[in-house]
Every structure is written in C-alpha cells, then in structure tokens.
Write a protein that holds these residues in place. Sequence first.
Motif, PDB file in Angstrom:
ATOM      1  N   UNK A  10      94.524 -66.083  45.633  1.00 40.14           N
ATOM      2  CA  UNK A  10      93.353 -66.711  46.247  1.00 40.14           C
ATOM      3  C   UNK A  10      93.706 -68.092  46.799  1.00 40.14           C
ATOM      4  N   UNK A  57      91.145 -58.497  40.436  1.00 40.42           N
ATOM      5  CA  UNK A  57      90.498 -57.603  41.399  1.00 40.42           C
ATOM      6  C   UNK A  57      90.603 -56.139  40.982  1.00 40.42           C
ATOM      7  N   UNK A  73      83.457 -68.202  45.124  1.00 40.06           N
ATOM      8  CA  UNK A  73      84.458 -67.658  44.212  1.00 40.06           C
ATOM      9  C   UNK A  73      84.899 -68.723  43.209  1.00 40.06           C
ATOM     10  N   UNK A  88      87.586 -61.939  52.966  1.00 45.97           N
ATOM     11  CA  UNK A  88      88.524 -61.174  53.791  1.00 45.97           C
ATOM     12  C   UNK A  88      88.735 -61.740  55.188  1.00 45.97           C
ATOM     13  N   UNK A 110      93.891 -69.940  55.250  1.00 46.34           N
ATOM     14  CA  UNK A 110      92.652 -69.903  56.042  1.00 46.34           C
ATOM     15  C   UNK A 110      92.251 -71.303  56.487  1.00 46.34           C
ATOM     16  N   UNK A 141      82.045 -69.174  51.063  1.00 41.03           N
ATOM     17  CA  UNK A 141      82.589 -68.073  50.250  1.00 41.03           C
ATOM     18  C   UNK A 141      83.683 -68.580  49.311  1.00 41.03           C
ATOM     19  N   UNK A 191      87.678 -56.194  45.646  1.00 36.89           N
ATOM     20  CA  UNK A 191      88.203 -56.376  46.995  1.00 36.89           C
ATOM     21  C   UNK A 191      88.439 -57.861  47.262  1.00 36.89           C
ATOM     22  N   UNK A 192      89.227 -58.133  48.307  1.00 34.62           N
ATOM     23  CA  UNK A 192      89.445 -59.509  48.724  1.00 34.62           C
ATOM     24  C   UNK A 192      88.081 -60.184  48.922  1.00 34.62           C
ATOM     25  N   UNK A 193      87.798 -61.234  48.160  1.00 34.84           N
ATOM     26  CA  UNK A 193      86.447 -61.815  48.236  1.00 34.84           C
ATOM     27  C   UNK A 193      86.174 -62.578  49.539  1.00 34.84           C
ATOM     28  N   UNK A 247      95.927 -67.688  49.949  1.00 36.04           N
ATOM     29  CA  UNK A 247      95.210 -67.238  51.142  1.00 36.04           C
ATOM     30  C   UNK A 247      94.217 -68.291  51.623  1.00 36.04           C
TER      31      UNK A 247
END
Lengths: 264, 289
Positions: B140, B253, B235, A256, B147, B231, A252-254, B143
């Motif tokens: 990743x 994923x 990762x 989110x 963010x 987080x 899953x999106x780590x 995104x």
Amino acid sequence: MKKKRSSARHSEVMAISEAELVGLTSDLDEMHHATLPAMHDAAGRWADELRTAAGGLGRVSTSRRRFLLGGGAALGALGLVACTDDDVPVGGNPTPTDPPGTYRPSTGDFAVAAQAAGLENLAVSTYQQALDAAAAGRFGAVPPAVATFAATAKTQHADHAAAWNSVLTNGSRRPVNDVDQALKSGVVDPGFAQVTDVAGLARFALGLENMAAASYLDNIAKIENAYALKLAASIQPVEMQHAAILNFVLGQDPVPDTFAKTGS
Amino acid sequence: MSLDDQSLDTRALQDLIEESQDSHSDAMRAAREPLADLVETGRDRRAAGGFDPEETQRFAHERRRLMRTSLVAGGALAAYGFGERLLRLLGTPAFADQALDVQMLQTSASIENLAVATYETALALPFIGGEGTNATIKAFVTKTKDQHAEHARAFNDAVTKLGGSAQSQADPVLLGIVNTAKPTLTDAGKVVDLALTLETGATQTYQNNVAALSDPGAKAVTASIMGVEAQHAAILLAVRELVKVNQVDLVNLDPGNVDRLPDIAGKAGFPDSFQKTDQARPAAEGALQ
C-alpha cells in the motif's frame, strides 16, 4: 428608440444583460445535454458489470443498450425530466400533499441536485434492502464489519440526499423523495436478486458506490453555483471512501485507480 | 464605409433591422421566463440567507484581492518597480484568475511532492519496508507513493499549461510538520498518523480548490485526484483502528479475512458524511515565490 425602451425594460425585469441571458440559455441547454449521457453511461456500465458477474442478468432486460434506450423513464425518476420545457415538476411523482403550482421546474444546477438526490435515495433504499435481507438470513452469517458498513453507508447516503433536497426546497424546487423505479427495476433489483452471499453483496454495493462517485465527479465539472459545487465536492470523496473500504473487504486493491473516473 | 456610401435601400434596411429586433425580442421573451425564475430564486435565496448568484462574483473578487495582497506582501511589485498600472492589470479578472489557479496548482504539487518523500521515508523504516513486515502495508505504501508521484506530475502539467512554472519543492509548512515527526516514527501507528495528516490535508485542500479554480482543466484534474487521496485516508483510518486493537495481522487482502474484521473496520474509513475542510492548506502556501 425602440431598442432603448426594450433594454430599459429588461433592466427592470432582470439584473443581467442580454448577452448574459443568451449565455445562460446556452449553458442550460449544454448542461441538460451534458449531464444525461454521463449518468446513463455510469448506470449502463454498472448494469454491464452486474450482468457479467451474474452470467445472464441480461435476460431480465438490463442490457446496457436497452437501459439506455429506455432511459426516459429512468431520467424521470432521477428528476432529469425537469430539464425539458414541458413544465413537469422535478423530483419524481408529485405527492397528494404537494400544493399545486408551488414548485418551479428544476433546471441547470437544480437539475443536477435533483439527479443527485434521486441517486442517493436509491442508495439508501438499496442498503436498507440489503440490511433487511441480511437480517432474514439470506446471506448467511454477516460479518460485523460488513453489517456496520452497510448501516453507516446508508445513513451517510441519507444525509447526502437530505442535503440535496435542502438545495432544492430552498430554491423552491420539488424535493426528490422517490427512488428511480426504472433504474431500480432494471438494474438494482435484478442485480440484487443474484446476490447470495456476503462477497456478492459487497461487490454489488461497490458497483453502486462507484457509480455514485463517477456521477459526482462528472457533475463537479458542470455545476456552476458555488454552494452546490462545494456540496458535491464534499460528497464525492466520501463515496470514494465507501468504495475503498468495500475493495478492502473484498480483498481487492483498495485504491485501484490513480485518478478517479467519470462515467465515460 | 458608411451606409450612405452604399447603394442600399435604407428604408428597407431599417425595416429589416426592426424585424430582426422583433425576432430577437420574441426569442428573448421565450428564454427569459425560465431564466427569470433563476434570478427570482436568487433573490429568494438571498432573502433566506442561502446561496445566491452573487456568491460567485464575491468569490471572484476575493480571488483578485488575494492575488494583489499576496504580491504586495511578498514585495514582488516593489522589487521590480511595478506601478499602479500593473496593479490594476493584476486586478483584472482574467489575469488574477489564471495566476491564482497557478498558485493553487503549485501548492497541490508541493503537497504531492512531500507525500512522495514522506512515503519514501516510511519505506526506509524497518517496520514498514523491511524484511518480514506486513506485505499489504508495504504494498500500500509503495503504490500510494507512486500514485502521489503521478498526481504531482498531473498538477505540474496543469501548471505549465497555464503558463506557470512546475513546482518541484515540498509544501514548506507541511514539510516542517513532517520533519518534526520523523524522529518520532518508531512504530507503524505513528507512521499512519503522519500519513493521515498529509492525506487529509491533501484531499481537503483539493476540495477547496475544486470550488475555487477557474480553469476547467485544472478543476478536472484536481477533482479526479481529490477522491483518491480520500481513499488513501480511508484505508489509513481503517488500518489505524486495527493497529490500535493490536490486530495489524488483519491488514491483508485475503477475501476470507472479512469474517475476522471488527465492526469498527466497517466504518472507520469514512467518519463524516461530508468531507470537512478544516485541515485544508492555504491556496498559495506551496506556490513558487
């Protein structure tokens, strides 16, 4: 003259003004009322998620409404009963080794510390339960990364619990060494009973970590003591990291959420 | 209007006042017992060398000292001809708290601005954002960049709510580190290392700030971002381990991937039980001058 004598006496007893005293009283009451719903809500939401995932977990009385209505027992095990005025020792049931009258009620930031310790103990217990079940072959072959995750996360949660208990004992408050039996029997045990494979185990652990992170985020807004605030702020990111890795393992999106959530 | 001007029974009024004082005293006694515990505990803690209620006062004093020192060192007061009266004003708790909150939020925004720019740089690299690269890593990075942009907006919103000016520039010290690293970004591992520097610096800075901010809204937004940066770091730490063992193909994923992950992937993302602050940036490092 009467008032002047009274003020002088107050100064001898406490090094704070009456205005500060009134403010502190109000703060304690607000803390008590503000902390409980968030914890309830986080736990209730997790219970909802588990029930949905398991398709019928509600049969074992873990519906959110019932859980919230039955929250008194859960709060007791989380140490939150100490917020009441009945002088109940904080931190679960007294043990025979505790000298009577040694501990003071945990209120305010100490109540938050007790809550956090209880939650961390639950996490430790749950991970140990998972490791034992895995060793017994219940989930089939457990990938090395998952086994390592569970063992490491368990150790870190134990460290967190020890840190909060240090806060409590240094403040002459009873340490919380028990797990919340109501939360365990009402949410954790029924949820864990539904876990049959590694993916289910990871999802179960993700719910636990998300609840812990949400509770810490909520408490960060309420804690006033600088030491306790720094401690909470040093733990919340670690719980979030646990969740990120579990999401990755689950495919899953780590990350989110752009902003971490509280229990609401 | 004095009491003498009113047609009141002053004796009765005096009785009422005394009655009120007695009620107040009773109420105070009821509240005092648990609070006395807090005070006593604080004394015990001081004796034991632990935390104590005066810690907050010392911290507030330190905040005000930092505010005065920063402005005097920056020449702001001399440049504008401000005198001792203003210095005293700056030293008041309300002014200093809000001003330092703005500085911390501006620094946070500056870190986010740099993160956005750095991830944009990474996406322009052929081995990160190019054709045929690892789709999960590319997604990743994309995104995470977005963010960070959201975080920058949130910090700047908090700044303006406190009356400050939004920070659109990058943290100057971290920018130097990024600029130095840019020519060396020849593979994914080096990009991950640089990103980790920024993410770790961000989350640790916010961790410090959460304990230092006085405005509840500023504290809330900082706390809600702190864990998200952690987080990102988690990762990146896991990816770094997979890159090290030449298993970057495992960065995907696919749920079935878990069986192939090495055990280090299960713990590399959270190396410490408690987040450290050794890489936190100074509170005012990215503040507007």
